[in-house]
Design a protein around this motif. Structure first.
Motif, short mmCIF file in Angstrom:
data_model
loop_
_atom_site.label_atom_id
_atom_site.label_comp_id
_atom_site.label_asym_id
_atom_site.label_seq_id
_atom_site.Cartn_x
_atom_site.Cartn_y
_atom_site.Cartn_z
N GLU A 96 -8.99 7.94 4.03
CA GLU A 96 -9.03 8.00 2.48
C GLU A 96 -10.20 9.20 2.38
O GLU A 96 -9.98 9.71 1.20
CB GLU A 96 -9.33 6.67 2.06
CG GLU A 96 -9.13 6.58 0.58
CD GLU A 96 -9.29 5.15 0.01
OE1 GLU A 96 -9.13 4.35 0.96
OE2 GLU A 96 -8.71 5.11 -1.00
N TRP A 135 -3.00 11.96 5.70
CA TRP A 135 -2.97 10.64 4.99
C TRP A 135 -3.00 10.85 3.51
O TRP A 135 -3.64 11.75 3.11
CB TRP A 135 -4.11 9.52 5.46
CG TRP A 135 -4.12 8.29 4.80
CD1 TRP A 135 -3.20 7.32 5.41
CD2 TRP A 135 -4.75 7.88 3.65
NE1 TRP A 135 -3.44 6.23 4.32
CE2 TRP A 135 -4.12 6.79 3.15
CE3 TRP A 135 -5.25 8.48 2.67
CZ2 TRP A 135 -4.61 5.82 2.31
CZ3 TRP A 135 -5.54 7.91 1.44
CH2 TRP A 135 -5.27 6.52 1.46
N PRO A 139 -2.66 8.35 -0.35
CA PRO A 139 -2.30 7.15 -1.00
C PRO A 139 -0.92 6.93 -1.29
O PRO A 139 -0.16 7.96 -1.69
CB PRO A 139 -3.19 7.09 -2.36
CG PRO A 139 -4.27 8.29 -2.40
CD PRO A 139 -3.54 9.39 -1.22
N GLU A 140 -0.33 6.06 -1.09
CA GLU A 140 0.97 5.70 -1.45
C GLU A 140 1.59 6.00 -2.89
O GLU A 140 2.15 6.41 -3.13
CB GLU A 140 1.51 4.10 -1.14
CG GLU A 140 2.76 3.51 -0.56
CD GLU A 140 3.05 4.88 0.41
OE1 GLU A 140 2.58 5.27 1.43
OE2 GLU A 140 4.57 5.27 0.11
N LYS A 141 0.65 5.83 -3.90
CA LYS A 141 0.81 6.14 -5.14
C LYS A 141 0.68 7.66 -5.48
O LYS A 141 1.69 8.14 -6.34
CB LYS A 141 -0.08 5.72 -6.16
CG LYS A 141 0.07 3.98 -6.48
CD LYS A 141 -0.85 3.90 -7.61
CE LYS A 141 -0.45 2.26 -8.17
NZ LYS A 141 -1.51 1.73 -8.93
N TYR A 142 -0.02 8.44 -4.44
CA TYR A 142 0.12 9.79 -4.84
C TYR A 142 1.59 10.28 -4.14
O TYR A 142 2.18 11.01 -5.02
CB TYR A 142 -1.18 10.28 -4.01
CG TYR A 142 -1.23 11.83 -3.77
CD1 TYR A 142 -1.76 12.57 -4.53
CD2 TYR A 142 -0.52 12.40 -2.50
CE1 TYR A 142 -1.56 13.93 -4.49
CE2 TYR A 142 -0.72 14.05 -2.65
CZ TYR A 142 -1.14 14.67 -3.34
OH TYR A 142 -1.39 15.96 -3.43
N ARG A 143 1.96 9.73 -3.04
CA ARG A 143 3.18 10.05 -2.55
C ARG A 143 4.27 9.69 -3.50
O ARG A 143 5.17 10.49 -3.85
CB ARG A 143 3.44 9.15 -1.29
CG ARG A 143 4.68 9.53 -0.46
CD ARG A 143 4.92 8.57 0.86
NE ARG A 143 4.00 8.73 1.50
CZ ARG A 143 3.83 9.85 2.52
NH1 ARG A 143 4.55 10.65 2.88
NH2 ARG A 143 2.68 9.48 3.49
N LYS A 144 4.20 8.51 -4.21
CA LYS A 144 5.32 8.04 -4.84
C LYS A 144 5.58 9.05 -6.16
O LYS A 144 6.63 9.43 -6.51
CB LYS A 144 5.11 6.61 -5.48
CG LYS A 144 5.55 5.61 -4.52
CD LYS A 144 6.40 4.63 -4.92
CE LYS A 144 6.82 3.67 -3.76
NZ LYS A 144 5.82 2.79 -3.32
N LEU A 149 7.99 14.48 1.97
CA LEU A 149 7.21 13.44 1.57
C LEU A 149 7.94 12.01 1.95
O LEU A 149 7.65 10.84 1.78
CB LEU A 149 6.96 13.33 0.06
CG LEU A 149 6.21 14.20 -0.41
CD1 LEU A 149 6.47 14.81 -1.79
CD2 LEU A 149 4.64 13.90 -0.24
#
Ligand SMILES: [Fe+2]
Ligand SMILES: [Fe+2]
Ligand SMILES: [Fe+2]
Lengths: 250, 309, 94
Positions: B5, B23, B25-30, B87
């Protein structure tokens, strides 16, 4: 406008130019309708090659005819009976198999014609043929690979391809009814026909496609401006704007 | 995890690029998947309004230019699907989301193209607006997205010019042609400005997106840049911008403009524009009509491609 | 169904003598299609004279977890770079 052609050479080249144009238009119809994106782009590429080829041929024709008309006038101002394309290339995009079969049958023929034209006395025609043969070599490869996939793929793809072949084959006979004009510019017409037959037969046999027997047809020749019924709607779409706004420049 | 992180935060802070294996953050990916797939769908659906005139293009030159342009858009869609695939979503999944209306695309493509002048207006205004947005996205924090924008912007360079060239032909042509040009501008001006999205204050994803440097400039900022560039181009054509409030503000150096019809914007986004249904149906039809082709290609590959199975 | 749809990484050589460069990827169902799709997509503007395609799932890469172990040890080997060495001024062709 008066669309009479003085020279036999331009009459001959017009057949190839019109064939390229109409096939290009048919392929352009596939834009955004391909089986997946990559193939959509591939079909557009072939269409662009053919439009470019038609344009170059029209330019040569216009020069031979002392610039009596311009390429765009030949495209947009002639009526159905003044076009001299193979009926083969007017045939619609019933499904992807039709697109591929039509392309393959055309490319095998076009390859032979442009190979002959390398011997032309007209240096512009020779130059163009050299360039065009590369395009045809690629497009021919592309179509042939698809015939292989569709022929050997699934039962459905084989039967769709067979059905396209069965429909389209009846537009082959006229291609080889060469007249005196053809024979002036194509030195060995018998060889063009035999090479075409040899390749089509070999490819069909290899990929489980049957070349059905087509009975002799009472069909009038494309060299006299005869068409199938598919030609009219294609032209009315293609020529709409210049005809609706005759004074406009585009 | 903390180590990763910290590494991610450092990348963002130092203006470096996040790469697929890093790596994140999941929200960044989404958020990225949402934005990139929406961008991809826009390129693909955007083929249709121009496709409407492709077969009627009025000269051999215009035919080739328009076909090459629409073909480029297919390529852009494809590059962007590729970016999204890095992604962790497949192209098939994205297409399914599009068909189920879970994924959106730019609302501009839900407007019909009614005359040949619309081919001018689309290239000039729609590609023009897209270019302003995409140039800004060349600096986005996700490496594959940034690189795709560089490639796309390079290819886009002729799109806006070919559109403006049509506008010039039409604006300086016959009175009928000029009328078509003005009509096209009237219909596409506001929808083109709304391509930049809602005002910054109302933009749901904007602030997080800016913090992560997915977006580099705000909607209103980009919109203003586009207006400032475009108004003088319209003046050259002798056409009137359909907004009585358009006026150069001497103090700010920018053009002031009137408010847009945001109700229409949201209504079109939510599926109720003039062509939403048609655009989707067209895409579905091409996809499902050709399922047998893809099945054949699969079957053929299974029979012959043992070496790379 | 449609299981044959694969992603292929595309590498283009701009002209003989240059290295192949990764340019992106494309989907294809078989090798011949992959090379043709790559051509349609990535060389429309004369960007290349040669193409490689490789199935994406055949590419091996360093796991993220091991990246520091793989790469950091090279950071202190300054003697591998020519700038590490001092050459008296006036000496040429070194
Ligand atoms: Fe684009
Ligand atoms: Fe564009
Ligand atoms: Fe775009």
């Amino acid at each position: 406008m008066n669309f009479t052609f003085e020279s036999n050479e331009s009459k001959f080249l017009l057949r190839i130019a019109d064939t390229s144009l109409i096939l290009a238009q048919r392929l352009a119809e596939m834009c955004s309708k391909g089986p997946f994106l990559e193939e959509d782009i591939a079909l557009s590429n072939t269409s662009l090659d053919l439009f470019g080829r038609a344009e170059e041929l029209y330019k040569i024709i216009c020069r031979i005819e002392n610039d009596k008309f311009e390429p765009d006038e030949l495209v947009y101002k002639r009526n159905e009976r003044q076009f001299y394309n193979l009926k083969l290339v007017e045939q619609p995009n019933e499904d992807f198999a039709w697109v591929i079969v039509r392309q393959f049958l055309h490319d095998v023929y076009a390859k032979e014609v442009f190979t002959e034209l390398l011997k032309s006395e007209n240096s512009e025609v020779v130059g163009l043929s050299q360039k065009v043969l590369k395009e045809i070599k690629y497009s021919h490869l592309h179509a042939k690979d698809w015939i292989e996939r569709l022929g050997l793929g699934t039962e459905e793809s084989n039967s769709r391809t067979q059905s396209a072949v069965n429909h389209i084959l009846k537009y082959i006979e006229e291609i080889f009814n060469f007249d005196d004009i053809d024979k002036t510019y194509l030195s060995n017409t018998a060889e063009i026909e035999s090479k075409w037959n040899a390749e089509i037969n070999a490819v069909f046999a290899a990929y489980n496609i049957t070349r059905i027997e087509v009975p002799p047809l009472s069909m009038r020749d494309y060299r006299d401006g005869f068409h199938s019924e598919y030609m009219g709607p294609l032209l009315s779409v293609m020529q709409y704007l210049p005809r609706a706004y005759p004074d406009a420049k585009w | 995890m903390e180590k990763f992180e910290a590494a991610f935060n450092a990348i963002i802070e130092q203006d470096l690029k996040v790469e697929p294996r890093d790596w994140m953050p999941e929200k960044y990916r989404k958020q990225l998947i949402r934005q990139v797939s929406q961008h991809a769908h826009s390129e693909i659906i955007g083929m249709q309004p121009e496709g409407n005139w492709l077969l009627r293009a009025p000269s051999l030159r215009a035919k080739q230019v328009l076909l090459a342009k629409i073909q480029d858009e297919a390529g852009h869609g494809l590059y962007l699907y590729s970016v999204a695939e890095t992604l962790g979503i497949t192209r098939a999944e994205m297409i399914e989301q599009l068909h189920k209306q879970e994924a959106k695309y730019s609302s501009i493509f839900n407007y019909p193209t009614l005359t040949w002048a619309d081919m001018g207006a689309v290239g000039w205004l729609v590609d023009g607006a897209a270019i302003v947005n995409q140039v800004s996205l060349q600096r986005t924090s996700y490496g594959p997205y940034a690189r795709s924008m560089v490639r796309i912007c390079m290819e886009e360079s002729f799109h806006q010019r070919q559109g403006y060239e049509i506008m010039v032909q039409m604006s300086f042509g016959t009175p009928e042609q000029k009328e078509m040009a003005q009509d096209a501008l009237n219909r596409f001006w506001e929808p083109a400005l709304m391509m930049f999205g809602p005002h910054d204050a109302e933009s749901a994803h904007s602030s997080q997106s800016m913090e992560w440097k997915i977006k580099r400039e705000s909607n209103d900022h980009l919109r203003q840049r586009f207006i400032d560039r475009t108004v003088p181009q319209a003046e050259y054509l002798g056409l009137t911008i359909p907004d009585t409030k358009i006026k150069l503000n001497k103090e700010t150096g920018h053009y002031d403009h009137g408010e847009f019809n945001w109700d229409e914007f949201w209504n079109v986004i939510n599926g109720n524009g003039p062509c939403n249904q048609e655009r989707l149906d067209h895409h579905k039809k091409a996809h499902y009509d050709n399922e047998w082709v893809r099945e054949a290609a699969s079957a053929y590959a299974a029979k012959t491609e043992s070496s790379v199975a | 169904m449609e299981s044959g749809d694969k992603v292929w990484e595309v590498f283009i050589q701009k002209k003989p003598g240059l290295a192949f460069k990764h340019v992106g990827n494309c989907h294809a169902y078989d090798k011949k299609m992959a090379i043709q799709n790559a051509r349609e997509l990535y060389t429309r503007r004369s960007e290349g004279r040669a193409i490689w395609v490789v199935p994406s799932d055949q590419i091996v890469s360093v796991p993220l977890d091991d990246a520091d172990a793989f790469f950091d040890p090279a950071d202190d080997k300054v003697y591998r770079h020519s700038t590490f060495y001092k050459i008296p001024s006036g000496v040429k062709h070194l």
